[in-house]
Write a protein that holds these residues in place. Sequence first.
Motif, PDB file in Angstrom:
ATOM      1  N   MET A 106       9.177   8.143  -3.680  1.00  0.00           N
ATOM      2  CA  MET A 106       9.370   7.073  -2.712  1.00  0.00           C
ATOM      3  C   MET A 106       8.810   7.472  -1.351  1.00  0.00           C
ATOM      4  O   MET A 106       8.160   6.672  -0.666  1.00  0.00           O
ATOM      5  N   ALA A 107       9.049   8.721  -0.931  1.00  0.00           N
ATOM      6  CA  ALA A 107       8.532   9.191   0.354  1.00  0.00           C
ATOM      7  C   ALA A 107       7.003   9.217   0.347  1.00  0.00           C
ATOM      8  O   ALA A 107       6.363   8.854   1.350  1.00  0.00           O
ATOM      9  N   ASN A 173      15.213  -0.328  -0.668  1.00  0.00           N
ATOM     10  CA  ASN A 173      15.960  -1.321  -1.425  1.00  0.00           C
ATOM     11  C   ASN A 173      15.383  -1.497  -2.823  1.00  0.00           C
ATOM     12  O   ASN A 173      16.115  -1.553  -3.825  1.00  0.00           O
ATOM     13  N   LYS A 174      14.053  -1.542  -2.904  1.00  0.00           N
ATOM     14  CA  LYS A 174      13.403  -1.696  -4.207  1.00  0.00           C
ATOM     15  C   LYS A 174      13.652  -0.483  -5.096  1.00  0.00           C
ATOM     16  O   LYS A 174      13.942  -0.626  -6.299  1.00  0.00           O
ATOM     17  N   ARG A 181      19.045   0.495 -12.080  1.00  0.00           N
ATOM     18  CA  ARG A 181      18.694   0.013 -13.423  1.00  0.00           C
ATOM     19  C   ARG A 181      18.556   1.169 -14.404  1.00  0.00           C
ATOM     20  O   ARG A 181      19.089   1.124 -15.515  1.00  0.00           O
ATOM     21  N   VAL A 182      17.834   2.214 -13.979  1.00  0.00           N
ATOM     22  CA  VAL A 182      17.656   3.367 -14.861  1.00  0.00           C
ATOM     23  C   VAL A 182      18.992   4.048 -15.121  1.00  0.00           C
ATOM     24  O   VAL A 182      19.292   4.431 -16.258  1.00  0.00           O
ATOM     25  N   ARG A 183      19.802   4.176 -14.094  1.00  0.00           N
ATOM     26  CA  ARG A 183      21.106   4.839 -14.261  1.00  0.00           C
ATOM     27  C   ARG A 183      21.997   4.056 -15.218  1.00  0.00           C
ATOM     28  O   ARG A 183      22.651   4.641 -16.091  1.00  0.00           O
ATOM     29  N   GLU A 749      11.867  -5.939 -13.121  1.00  0.00           N
ATOM     30  CA  GLU A 749      11.531  -4.630 -12.580  1.00  0.00           C
ATOM     31  C   GLU A 749      10.474  -3.956 -13.451  1.00  0.00           C
ATOM     32  O   GLU A 749      10.501  -4.068 -14.682  1.00  0.00           O
ATOM     33  N   PRO A 750       9.517  -3.248 -12.844  1.00  0.00           N
ATOM     34  CA  PRO A 750       8.493  -2.569 -13.645  1.00  0.00           C
ATOM     35  C   PRO A 750       9.099  -1.466 -14.480  1.00  0.00           C
ATOM     36  O   PRO A 750      10.056  -0.815 -14.068  1.00  0.00           O
TER      37      PRO A 750
END
Length: 866
Positions: A106-107, A173-174, A181-183, A749-750
Amino acid sequence: MNLFGDGDEDKCKGDQYVKPGATDTTLQLAISLTLGLSAFLTFCIIRPRWKSLYAARKRRLDPSIGLPALPDTFFGWIPALYKVTEQQILASAGLDAFVFLNFFKMAMKLFTIMFVFAAVVLWPINRRYVTDPPPDHSDDEDPDKSYDPNLGYLWSYMIFTYFFTGLTIYIMNKETFRVIRVRQDYLGTQSTLTDRTFRMTGIPKELRNEDAIKDLVERLEIGRVESVSVCRVWKELDDLIEERQKVLAKLEESWSVYLNQKPMHPAGGPQNPTGSNGGGPSEANSGVREPTDEEAGESDQLLRNPSHNPWIDRPRPQTRFWYGFLRLQSRKTDAIDYYTEKLRQLDDKILAARKKKYKAADNAFVTMDSIAACQMAIQAVIGPRPGQLLTKPAPSPSDIVWRNTYAPRLGRRVRSWSVTAFVCLLTVLWTIPVAFLASVMSICTIEAVFPTFAQSLREHELLRSLVQTGLPTAVVSLLNIAVPYLYDYLSYHQGMLSQGDIALSVISKNFFFTFFNIFLIFTIFGAVAPTWEVLRHSLKDTTYLAYTLAGKIENLIVFYINFIMLQGLGLFPFRLLEFGSITLYPIYRLGAKTPRDFAEMIQPPMFYYGFYLPTALMIFILCLIYSALPNGFLILGLGVVYFTLGYYTHKYQLLYAMDQPQHATGGAWRMICYRIMLGLVVFQLTMSGYLALRSVYTVALLVTPLPIATLWYSYYFKRRFEPLTRFISLQSIKRGEDPGADAVLDDDEPPLEGGEGQRELFRRGSTVDEDRERGLRFVNPSLVVPLVQPWIYKEPPPPLPSSLETGDGLEYDGRGNNRGAEYEVQQPDVSAPEAPGNNRPARGASASSNSSSSVSLGDTHIWREG
């Protein structure tokens, strides 16, 4: 701008910091590249030769997980590591590793976008309009210069403050939706004992037994209770087990000393079985055994053939023990006999203690028949009285700190408050060396103390750069490496019930130290003398802190550029090299005496998130703060490099080289998000103060809604997102009747890297957590762990005899697990370790949990002299 012009005495009346200089940055870049490239090339050379260190974790993984092996070529491992997908990360390293690496990704994405805008749009504006020093408008009639055409470029700072804030929140946020979702899919598809178990605290005395708790929960009509484990005050038993580990270690050390002794009569004495006169290696070390009668015991052979006994003439090790009134008397005795007898007595006490009944504590672990029933119990309010019958998610059985489960609640609170107070005190005390270090960055301060040395700095540019920028950067980096060990120790003694909670606490404490001392003290205060002045003015005027922060932070850009440069280019290759393990290996190798010591040395090193995540978060915040300031594109560019190198470094370590001792189910993500929001508030306050210092008060005032909006978003995050980072939603749980169910969260979501169906992303038969917990139970290991016998020879001691089972009809291995579990325990060759590995077992692990086989006290008497 000449900072060190002769005769300019006014420059030393205030805080003079390092200004952007080509020499400082170039010198630090040369140092960082030299360190980094040397470490990286060394890693590429020795990686295929020391696989027991650099592929320690991969060699222990189940082949069905499908983690690809890396080529042994010099650079061939890099593209292979790049191709490892997120699906394979989840399957082989688990949810915590996925969350940690996702923060770095993300960073990388965020700062790449910000770098493009800062370099293409902001940098040309700054190059055209920014002057150094800024113009003085104190004598102007109109104090607000927001509409001055000459200062119109400052409106772009306000615009980009909004843009970068919105971009950060949008991407965070995304990614939060994606992590959730993954969790949910990951935890909803697996079925572990931990997922079906919750921890109940604040149990009234009348309910502190298994039957009463089971009846209470089943009357709630949320599901059937499979088992209840009430925590009891096992202090006596735990103390005996701990004492036994110490005695066992001393006995093994005594045997090691004895077997490595040379015979007292090497020339004319009896010849040993190896054919030498006592100078050759002993049987324990060489692994060579004399042919013996298979039906005769080894002790019988020694008695019948004393002339061939290689140990009969060896001096036996001695130990001193104290006895009598107040243990004032002492005498020496045979160490092997003494510790063998002491071990036998302790075994008798432990077996007797295991049959005792202990007082129940106010904690219990309740295992339900389904994950849904467990989640309903966790997310519901059970007791009508405050503080009673509270339900929380249970940690993994291997993560529980059992001593804290029966510690009184008041005692644990006192310990927690004491550690918190001590950390606050340490934070204040840290300000002294850090503020002094910051003051060293001023040549005026050096001139006041060491005028001759200051004159040398004026005359030698490279020496000045080393002292004013290189030295503080190196010292701050060393503090970031050393201080986490102290806070890790404090967190472990804070009274938390699981290793996962301890790991999150270490992250919080280390980030607090890094943010407060390395950033605030270094930036705002600068020296010990101005510290109290800043605090005094801040109490009178709340805007003074923002002005001070904005006024000094721009002057420290070179220091932070050098800091990020050293952390990324210089130190990440050393982490990849595992320089600490290699450096300490000879020391621990010299100190290792017993086969158990050698076995522990070649275990995979442990990866502690609390040691690595706080520094990464601090650099993330620095990139945010400097993003819209002049020359901020330099910080952003280095930030992209830092997080890119960090992603692949940690990816290699987590997948191939290092083990993770904790299981926090991705709880670090909420901590990451809250600290990003803290960084946004500091960024917005800095930009508001920066604009106000340039007398564009209207523009500065227009930035002030941003901190309010960010604080509101943090409240929104806590209400909407945080519950899904703690619990499993009922809709995400995969029931037995819908084995082909797809994901239920946000189908737009992708997908993860790998391109497969949602439910197939995480498993090849089972998740890594299911493999880790197979066969475990919520039972204090002191009740069931086998009483291992001394490990004397190269081979581990024999398995536990059936006559000394733990008493519950099951046999357990050296990890305290049921033998029915399909564990593959690999026995390392302790006689010649292939490469340096982990120097010691994981924190808090007992010797029994690191043993390589199931064993029991047995035949140590065969070694006594006839």
